[in-house]
Every structure is written in C-alpha cells, then in structure tokens.
Design a protein around this motif. Structure first.
Motif, short mmCIF file in Angstrom:
data_model
loop_
_atom_site.label_atom_id
_atom_site.label_comp_id
_atom_site.label_asym_id
_atom_site.label_seq_id
_atom_site.Cartn_x
_atom_site.Cartn_y
_atom_site.Cartn_z
N ALA A 49 0.82 -1.35 0.00
CA ALA A 49 -0.07 -0.16 -0.13
C ALA A 49 1.06 1.19 0.05
O ALA A 49 0.59 2.20 -0.67
CB ALA A 49 -0.99 -0.10 1.15
N THR A 50 2.02 1.40 0.73
CA THR A 50 2.53 2.71 0.90
C THR A 50 3.44 2.78 -0.28
O THR A 50 3.66 3.87 -0.80
CB THR A 50 3.43 2.49 2.16
OG1 THR A 50 4.47 1.28 2.17
CG2 THR A 50 2.70 2.66 3.32
N SER A 51 3.89 1.95 -0.80
CA SER A 51 4.96 2.11 -1.77
C SER A 51 4.23 2.40 -3.25
O SER A 51 4.35 3.21 -4.20
CB SER A 51 5.76 0.81 -2.17
OG SER A 51 5.19 -0.28 -2.29
N SER A 52 3.05 1.77 -3.41
CA SER A 52 2.35 1.83 -4.61
C SER A 52 1.59 3.09 -4.72
O SER A 52 1.19 3.51 -5.59
CB SER A 52 1.42 0.53 -4.65
OG SER A 52 2.28 -0.78 -4.80
N LEU A 53 1.12 3.65 -3.61
CA LEU A 53 0.26 4.69 -3.60
C LEU A 53 1.02 6.00 -3.54
O LEU A 53 0.24 7.27 -3.27
CB LEU A 53 -0.86 4.54 -2.54
CG LEU A 53 -1.68 3.32 -2.78
CD1 LEU A 53 -2.73 3.33 -1.70
CD2 LEU A 53 -2.35 3.09 -4.06
N ALA B 60 -12.76 10.66 1.27
CA ALA B 60 -12.30 10.02 0.04
C ALA B 60 -10.94 9.58 0.17
O ALA B 60 -10.69 8.47 -0.31
CB ALA B 60 -12.27 11.02 -1.05
N ALA B 61 -10.13 10.17 0.89
CA ALA B 61 -8.79 9.45 0.96
C ALA B 61 -8.80 8.23 1.95
O ALA B 61 -8.23 7.15 1.40
CB ALA B 61 -7.81 10.46 1.83
N TRP B 62 -9.78 8.08 2.97
CA TRP B 62 -9.83 6.76 3.71
C TRP B 62 -10.34 5.86 2.96
O TRP B 62 -9.84 4.69 2.91
CB TRP B 62 -10.52 7.19 5.03
CG TRP B 62 -10.95 5.85 5.81
CD1 TRP B 62 -10.12 5.61 6.70
CD2 TRP B 62 -12.11 5.12 5.80
NE1 TRP B 62 -10.90 4.25 7.15
CE2 TRP B 62 -11.78 3.96 6.61
CE3 TRP B 62 -13.16 5.09 4.84
CZ2 TRP B 62 -12.90 3.19 6.82
CZ3 TRP B 62 -14.20 4.19 5.00
CH2 TRP B 62 -13.88 3.13 6.02
N TRP B 63 -11.37 5.99 2.30
CA TRP B 63 -12.13 5.05 1.39
C TRP B 63 -11.05 4.39 0.14
O TRP B 63 -11.13 3.43 -0.21
CB TRP B 63 -13.28 5.67 0.73
CG TRP B 63 -14.17 4.66 -0.04
CD1 TRP B 63 -14.68 5.18 -1.47
CD2 TRP B 63 -14.74 3.52 0.35
NE1 TRP B 63 -15.17 4.01 -1.96
CE2 TRP B 63 -15.33 3.06 -0.94
CE3 TRP B 63 -14.47 2.76 1.54
CZ2 TRP B 63 -16.04 1.71 -0.94
CZ3 TRP B 63 -15.04 1.43 1.29
CH2 TRP B 63 -15.76 1.00 0.21
N GLY B 64 -10.32 5.50 -0.32
CA GLY B 64 -9.25 5.05 -1.37
C GLY B 64 -8.15 4.11 -0.78
O GLY B 64 -7.83 3.28 -1.50
N ARG B 65 -7.66 4.40 0.37
CA ARG B 65 -6.60 3.56 1.23
C ARG B 65 -7.27 2.22 1.39
O ARG B 65 -6.84 1.22 1.16
CB ARG B 65 -6.03 4.24 2.23
CG ARG B 65 -5.32 5.31 2.04
CD ARG B 65 -4.47 5.89 3.19
NE ARG B 65 -5.53 6.04 4.51
CZ ARG B 65 -6.02 7.46 4.78
NH1 ARG B 65 -5.58 8.41 3.95
NH2 ARG B 65 -6.80 7.71 5.83
N LEU B 66 -8.53 2.38 1.80
CA LEU B 66 -9.12 0.91 2.28
C LEU B 66 -9.46 0.12 1.08
O LEU B 66 -9.41 -1.27 1.11
CB LEU B 66 -10.52 1.28 3.01
CG LEU B 66 -11.34 0.09 3.44
CD1 LEU B 66 -10.49 -0.80 4.47
CD2 LEU B 66 -12.74 0.67 3.97
N ARG B 67 -9.88 0.64 -0.17
CA ARG B 67 -10.16 0.05 -1.48
C ARG B 67 -8.71 -0.63 -1.98
O ARG B 67 -8.76 -1.84 -2.31
CB ARG B 67 -10.67 0.73 -2.43
CG ARG B 67 -12.47 0.93 -2.07
CD ARG B 67 -12.87 1.65 -3.43
NE ARG B 67 -12.57 3.06 -3.52
CZ ARG B 67 -11.76 3.37 -4.55
NH1 ARG B 67 -11.22 2.45 -5.31
NH2 ARG B 67 -11.25 4.73 -4.80
N SER C 135 -6.10 -1.60 -0.04
CA SER C 135 -6.06 -2.70 0.99
C SER C 135 -6.95 -4.06 0.39
O SER C 135 -6.18 -4.90 0.42
CB SER C 135 -6.26 -2.31 2.15
OG SER C 135 -5.32 -1.44 2.77
N LEU C 136 -7.92 -3.71 0.22
CA LEU C 136 -9.06 -4.81 -0.28
C LEU C 136 -8.54 -5.33 -1.79
O LEU C 136 -8.64 -6.62 -1.91
CB LEU C 136 -10.31 -4.29 -0.38
CG LEU C 136 -11.49 -5.49 -0.88
CD1 LEU C 136 -11.59 -6.50 0.06
CD2 LEU C 136 -12.81 -4.56 -0.87
#
Length: 270
Positions: A204-208, A220-227, A229-230
């Motif tokens: 997650a950290t390196s790709s985003l 929106a940012a929280w939802w983007g990070r959660l998606r 991870s999923l």
C-alpha cells in the motif's frame, strides 16, 4: 536534445524509450511481455526495438492500450470496479507464477533489478535461489560488522523455485480499457524472483505514493486507502506470510543504498 520517454505513433501504436544504462537490457522487458502474453495475461503486443543512439538506448514499439490507469481512475472507482479489477489481477498473477526457474533476474540478461536493492553490483547474473538468498543474507549478517548490527534472526531461506513476477504493480502500471479489461504495462524490472518480491510491489505505501490525495484526512482518502488494501488482498492474498521477508528487506534496502560499492561473495562483476 533529450528524447521523450513515450511517443504516440498512431491510434494503435506507441514507442517507449528503454535502455541507455549498464543495468538496462531492453530484451528483459520484451521477453517478459512475450512470455506473459503467451500465458494469457493482457499485455501490450511487442512490435520491434528501434535503436536511438550508440549508448544502448532503444524505442520499444508496442501496441497502444486505450484506457485509463488505475491511478487516474482510483478516486472515482466504485467498490464493484475495484473488486473486478482485483479479480482480474489475481488471475494474471496465478498465470505468471506457473512460470518457474532456478535463476534470478531478467529473462535475457539475468541481472537483478529492484527498487529494494540499490547497490552498484547486485547479485551475480542468473543467480540460483540459494545464491540470491546468500547475497541478501550477507547484507543482513556480514555487512560492515564494525558499523552495522547483525540480524541473524532475519536470515532468509531460499525458495524452491523463483517465479515470473512483474515487480512494479503500482496503479500507474495497470490500465482499464473501455470494457473494463485490465492490462499490465511497464515490465522493465520484471523477472524471476521469490514470490514476496511481487507482493512488495503492490504494498500500500509504496504503490500509492504518487497519489498525494490519499494522504489527506478526508473520507475520500480513507475510502481510497481501504479499497487499495482490499484490492491487494483479493489479488495477492494476505501479506502476513511475507512479514519476515518484509522486515529483512527493510534492513537490506537501507544498507544497499548506504554501502552501494560493497562487494559480497555473490556479487556480479562490473
């Protein structure tokens, strides 16, 4: 005058600048693309290599995929769209991982290229799984003993076989066309490696890191990070099985940057 990295040649063809350094072998990318495409992975079709200069630079001419990257789409992508793309990637990874070898690195040169390894030499070309892990473990245990702490508890074990991995599955390297079909592009650092090096590529950290809006404290940012991870979990499974390797590479990555000129018993000759 500096040549542009990508040229759009027509509605169906583009050219990407590759090579030009000691570490780059354009045929590594070509061979990986062809192997993946033969397996059924959606990859741009290779056309030809066109030399640019006398320093090993080429244009890699390939099929142009018309669509948007996941990086461009991520803010507005629905949950269903996220799951659909992740499931496609899951299928691609399973196909790629059927290709095994007793070597490490690019399919043509055998050189190891990774964002996690930054020393000047790298492992010997076409290193066996045992030699590759020997190289990694040297950085953990034997690197500059007068300055660096030894980490024998992080020593890695060699894989039975190395598998074909893309190694840079960031959102910018995945394209969805108008039909929702996923394509994987930019195979420049692909090759034969342990499976955990594929998982590191979609961490997650390196790709985003290129999507700065995900750092905001917004819904929106929280939802983007959660998606994401999923997406990662559906496509590549749980990262818990690679936890020890992740800790080891945290040390190895820093040491190969700080002591880039050090030579291990498993290092390539310049």
């Amino acid at each position: 005058m500096q040549q542009p990295a990508v040229r759009i040649l027509s509605s169906s063809v583009l050219a990407k600048k590759v090579g030009g350094t000691y570490y780059d072998d354009p045929l590594d990318e070509v061979y990986a693309m062809q192997r993946a495409r033969a397996l059924g992975v959606n990859v741009p079709a290779f056309r030809r290599l066109v030399p640019i200069d006398d320093f090993g630079s080429y244009y890699l001419v390939m099929e142009r995929v018309i669509g948007d990257t996941l990086e461009q789409l991520w803010r507005s992508m629905s949950l269903w769209g996220t799951l659909r793309a992740a499931w496609q990637l899951r299928g691609y990874l399973r196909l790629l991982h059927t290709v095994t070898a007793q070597t490490t690195g690019g399919l043509h040169s055998g050189r190891t290229r990774s964002i996690w390894l930054d020393d000047q030499r790298g492992p010997v070309r076409h290193a066996s799984p045992a030699a590759f892990v020997g190289y990694l473990n040297w950085w953990l245990v034997n690197c500059r003993p007068e300055y660096c702490t030894s980490y024998p508890e992080l020593v890695l074990k060699p894989a039975k076989d190395h598998i074909l991995v893309h190694q840079d599955l960031a959102p910018r390297n995945m394209i969805l066309d108008s039909h929702g079909t996923l394509y994987l592009v930019d195979w420049g650092i692909s090759g034969f490696y342990p499976e955990y090096m594929e998982y590191f590529g979609i961490d997650a950290t390196s790709s985003l890191c290129s999507m700065q809006w995900l750092r905001e404290r917004t819904w929106a940012a929280w939802w983007g990070r959660l998606r994401w991870s999923l997406f990662r979990w559906v496509a590549a499974g749980s990262g818990s099985r690679f936890r020890d390797a992740w800790k080891a590479f945290g040390v190895i990555s820093i040491r190969t940057q700080h002591f880039r000129l050090d030579k291990t018993p498993f290092s390539d000759e310049l």
